[in-house]
Design a protein around this motif. Structure first.
Motif, PDB file in Angstrom:
ATOM      1  N   LEU A   1      27.076  23.294   0.503  1.00 56.12           N
ATOM      2  CA  LEU A   1      25.625  23.513   0.595  1.00 56.12           C
ATOM      3  C   LEU A   1      24.864  22.219   0.384  1.00 56.12           C
ATOM      4  N   MET A   2      25.192  21.475  -0.665  1.00 53.33           N
ATOM      5  CA  MET A   2      24.447  20.264  -0.975  1.00 53.33           C
ATOM      6  C   MET A   2      24.638  19.206   0.110  1.00 53.33           C
ATOM      7  N   ALA A   3      25.875  19.065   0.602  1.00 51.05           N
ATOM      8  CA  ALA A   3      26.102  18.097   1.674  1.00 51.05           C
ATOM      9  C   ALA A   3      25.329  18.476   2.929  1.00 51.05           C
ATOM     10  N   GLY A   4      25.310  19.774   3.254  1.00 49.49           N
ATOM     11  CA  GLY A   4      24.575  20.223   4.434  1.00 49.49           C
ATOM     12  C   GLY A   4      23.081  20.051   4.287  1.00 49.49           C
ATOM     13  N   LEU A   5      22.537  20.331   3.100  1.00 50.62           N
ATOM     14  CA  LEU A   5      21.100  20.190   2.889  1.00 50.62           C
ATOM     15  C   LEU A   5      20.661  18.723   2.951  1.00 50.62           C
ATOM     16  N   ILE A   6      21.454  17.847   2.392  1.00 53.69           N
ATOM     17  CA  ILE A   6      21.104  16.421   2.439  1.00 53.69           C
ATOM     18  C   ILE A   6      21.144  15.913   3.872  1.00 53.69           C
ATOM     19  N   LEU A   7      22.166  16.316   4.624  1.00 57.54           N
ATOM     20  CA  LEU A   7      22.237  15.903   6.029  1.00 57.54           C
ATOM     21  C   LEU A   7      21.072  16.484   6.818  1.00 57.54           C
ATOM     22  N   ALA A   8      20.745  17.762   6.572  1.00 57.97           N
ATOM     23  CA  ALA A   8      19.618  18.380   7.267  1.00 57.97           C
ATOM     24  C   ALA A   8      18.308  17.664   6.933  1.00 57.97           C
ATOM     25  N   ALA A   9      18.144  17.251   5.684  1.00 62.36           N
ATOM     26  CA  ALA A   9      16.935  16.515   5.297  1.00 62.36           C
ATOM     27  C   ALA A   9      16.863  15.175   6.021  1.00 62.36           C
TER      28      ALA A   9
ATOM     29  N   PRO B   1       0.832  -1.213   0.000  1.00 64.26           N
ATOM     30  CA  PRO B   1       0.000   0.000   0.000  1.00 64.26           C
ATOM     31  C   PRO B   1       0.860   1.254   0.000  1.00 64.26           C
ATOM     32  N   ALA B   2       0.170   2.413   0.017  1.00 65.78           N
ATOM     33  CA  ALA B   2       0.885   3.687   0.039  1.00 65.78           C
ATOM     34  C   ALA B   2       1.709   3.851   1.307  1.00 65.78           C
ATOM     35  N   ALA B   3       1.276   3.196   2.403  1.00 68.56           N
ATOM     36  CA  ALA B   3       2.031   3.270   3.655  1.00 68.56           C
ATOM     37  C   ALA B   3       3.425   2.678   3.515  1.00 68.56           C
ATOM     38  N   GLY B   4       3.629   1.860   2.501  1.00 64.66           N
ATOM     39  CA  GLY B   4       4.954   1.312   2.274  1.00 64.66           C
ATOM     40  C   GLY B   4       5.984   2.376   1.953  1.00 64.66           C
ATOM     41  N   LEU B   5       5.542   3.521   1.418  1.00 67.62           N
ATOM     42  CA  LEU B   5       6.477   4.608   1.136  1.00 67.62           C
ATOM     43  C   LEU B   5       7.067   5.160   2.430  1.00 67.62           C
ATOM     44  N   ILE B   6       6.279   5.202   3.508  1.00 68.69           N
ATOM     45  CA  ILE B   6       6.796   5.647   4.806  1.00 68.69           C
ATOM     46  C   ILE B   6       7.841   4.667   5.319  1.00 68.69           C
ATOM     47  N   ALA B   7       7.569   3.373   5.157  1.00 68.24           N
ATOM     48  CA  ALA B   7       8.545   2.368   5.576  1.00 68.24           C
ATOM     49  C   ALA B   7       9.837   2.490   4.779  1.00 68.24           C
ATOM     50  N   LEU B   8       9.743   2.812   3.499  1.00 65.10           N
ATOM     51  CA  LEU B   8      10.938   2.965   2.679  1.00 65.10           C
ATOM     52  C   LEU B   8      11.684   4.250   3.018  1.00 65.10           C
ATOM     53  N   LEU B   9      10.969   5.282   3.447  1.00 61.56           N
ATOM     54  CA  LEU B   9      11.643   6.482   3.933  1.00 61.56           C
ATOM     55  C   LEU B   9      12.410   6.183   5.215  1.00 61.56           C
ATOM     56  N   ARG B  10      11.813   5.378   6.107  1.00 65.76           N
ATOM     57  CA  ARG B  10      12.539   4.944   7.299  1.00 65.76           C
ATOM     58  C   ARG B  10      13.783   4.146   6.908  1.00 65.76           C
ATOM     59  N   LYS B  11      13.630   3.290   5.931  1.00 61.25           N
ATOM     60  CA  LYS B  11      14.764   2.503   5.445  1.00 61.25           C
ATOM     61  C   LYS B  11      15.901   3.413   4.997  1.00 61.25           C
ATOM     62  N   LYS B  12      15.579   4.470   4.272  1.00 58.59           N
ATOM     63  CA  LYS B  12      16.598   5.416   3.802  1.00 58.59           C
ATOM     64  C   LYS B  12      17.270   6.117   4.972  1.00 58.59           C
ATOM     65  N   VAL B  13      16.478   6.554   5.947  1.00 56.68           N
ATOM     66  CA  VAL B  13      17.032   7.270   7.106  1.00 56.68           C
ATOM     67  C   VAL B  13      17.931   6.358   7.929  1.00 56.68           C
ATOM     68  N   TYR B  14      17.484   5.116   8.167  1.00 54.07           N
ATOM     69  CA  TYR B  14      18.289   4.185   8.963  1.00 54.07           C
ATOM     70  C   TYR B  14      19.618   3.883   8.279  1.00 54.07           C
ATOM     71  N   ASN B  15      19.591   3.725   6.958  1.00 59.11           N
ATOM     72  CA  ASN B  15      20.825   3.455   6.233  1.00 59.11           C
ATOM     73  C   ASN B  15      21.785   4.642   6.276  1.00 59.11           C
ATOM     74  N   GLU B  16      21.236   5.861   6.188  1.00 59.93           N
ATOM     75  CA  GLU B  16      22.083   7.048   6.099  1.00 59.93           C
ATOM     76  C   GLU B  16      22.571   7.523   7.463  1.00 59.93           C
ATOM     77  N   LEU B  17      21.735   7.417   8.490  1.00 63.69           N
ATOM     78  CA  LEU B  17      22.088   7.967   9.795  1.00 63.69           C
ATOM     79  C   LEU B  17      22.654   6.933  10.764  1.00 63.69           C
ATOM     80  N   LEU B  18      22.250   5.683  10.639  1.00 58.62           N
ATOM     81  CA  LEU B  18      22.656   4.685  11.623  1.00 58.62           C
ATOM     82  C   LEU B  18      23.700   3.733  11.064  1.00 58.62           C
TER      83      LEU B  18
END
Length: 313
Positions: free
Chosen positions: A285-293, A92-109
């Motif tokens: 700028l781009m590195a800072g904006l991506i990290l801020a996002a 479902p559309a809720a899967g997009l939220i799970a994939l956003l979490r996946k992106k955040v966990y990979n990038e931050l953790l």
């Protein structure tokens, strides 16, 4: 019969029925999600100390088109993955939220921690005949293989056309050796995966082909969005030149044995454009904006998970 029921009514008690297929307490998956949320919040506070928001805000372009392209660039990866798993599983559309979490966990953790989270999410939320681990694995492997294939093709096309000296990739025997070794590693890994594809991959060939096509489209759109972002930030530079540099950045970022890839690309961009100060500010700028996002999205998702804990399925 009525008198008997009336006599027994005052002494009767209401019987509470509890569904046996539901756990009234938080399950392991919910506790795992809460632990990840707490870890994300800790990373957000830690990274915010090193992020110069005043300097970053002073560099941000006022053009609304910049923010539209930036949002599209940030969302292209989870959107492409949602399209893949939508066609594979009908998520479902809720899967997009799970994939956003996946992106955040990979990038931050931790790298591939997001895949572990999405695997647990899919097992609980999607009705499948088999475990979804094979599909998650195939998508990740095909993403790497597609990126490697694009990099090899770009290297074969661009290096003879422009020359390693003008690209800044041939400064010294060490750099040339590292490029050759990186290319060899990429070719070897791709060849091994193709040689043992029947054991490596789980999905049928038609679905693997679909996944590879979506990954190719994602890579092309990401390269285009990067060029557009840089052009909107520094409009005095032609879009065609930014597109060339965006393609070159894709090439540099995929070489596995090259150290300091961002620094190398910044040097190449300075050689090509000659605006050392502007290029350095743009990359910052781009590195800072991506990290801020990452920090903003991760913080919002973590707060949501803590205030509304995920219930066991």
């Amino acid at each position: 019969m009525t008198e008997t029921a009336a006599a027994l009514a005052p002494e009767s008690r209401t019987i509470q029925l509890t569904p046996q297929d539901r756990n009234p307490r938080l399950g392991r998956n919910a506790l795992f999600s809460i632990a990840l949320s707490l870890a994300v919040i800790a990373v957000v506070f830690h990274e915010m100390d090193g992020l110069d928001m005043r300097h970053l805000s002073a560099m941000i372009p006022a053009n609304p088109a910049f923010w539209a392209v930036f949002a599209a660039s940030y969302l292209i990866t989870p959107a492409s993955e949602w399209l893949i798993f939508r066609r594979l599983w009908g998520i479902p559309a809720a899967g997009l939220i799970a994939l956003l979490r996946k992106k955040v966990y990979n990038e931050l953790l931790l790298g591939y921690l997001g895949e572990a989270y999405f695997y647990t999410w899919a097992r609980r939320r999607v009705s499948l005949d088999a475990a979804p681990f094979g599909a998650v694995k195939d998508v990740a492997i095909l993403s790497a293989m597609t990126g490697n294939g694009v990099t090899i093709a770009l290297l074969a096309v661009m290096v003879p056309f422009v020359g390693t000296a003008r690209l800044g990739l041939g400064q010294g025997a060490f750099d040339t050796r590292m490029i050759t070794l990186s290319l060899g590693v990429m070719v070897l890994l791709s060849a091994v995966a193709m040689l043992f594809r029947r054991r490596v991959f789980t999905l049928p060939r038609a679905e693997l082909s679909m996944i590879a096509q979506v990954h190719l489209g994602r890579i092309a759109l990401t390269t285009l969005f990067n060029a557009l972002l840089w052009h909107l930030a520094l409009p005095e530079v032609q879009l065609s030149l930014w597109l060339f540099l965006a393609t070159l950045r894709l090439l540099v970022s995929r070489l596995p044995l090259i150290p300091n890839k961002d620094l190398l690309f910044a040097g190449v961009a300075v050689l090509a454009l000659g605006h050392e100060q502007d290029i350095g500010a743009l990359m910052t700028l781009m590195a800072g904006l991506i990290l801020a996002a990452h920090l903003l999205l991760g913080g919002l998702l973590a707060i949501r998970d803590l205030t509304v804990p995920e219930q066991p399925a």
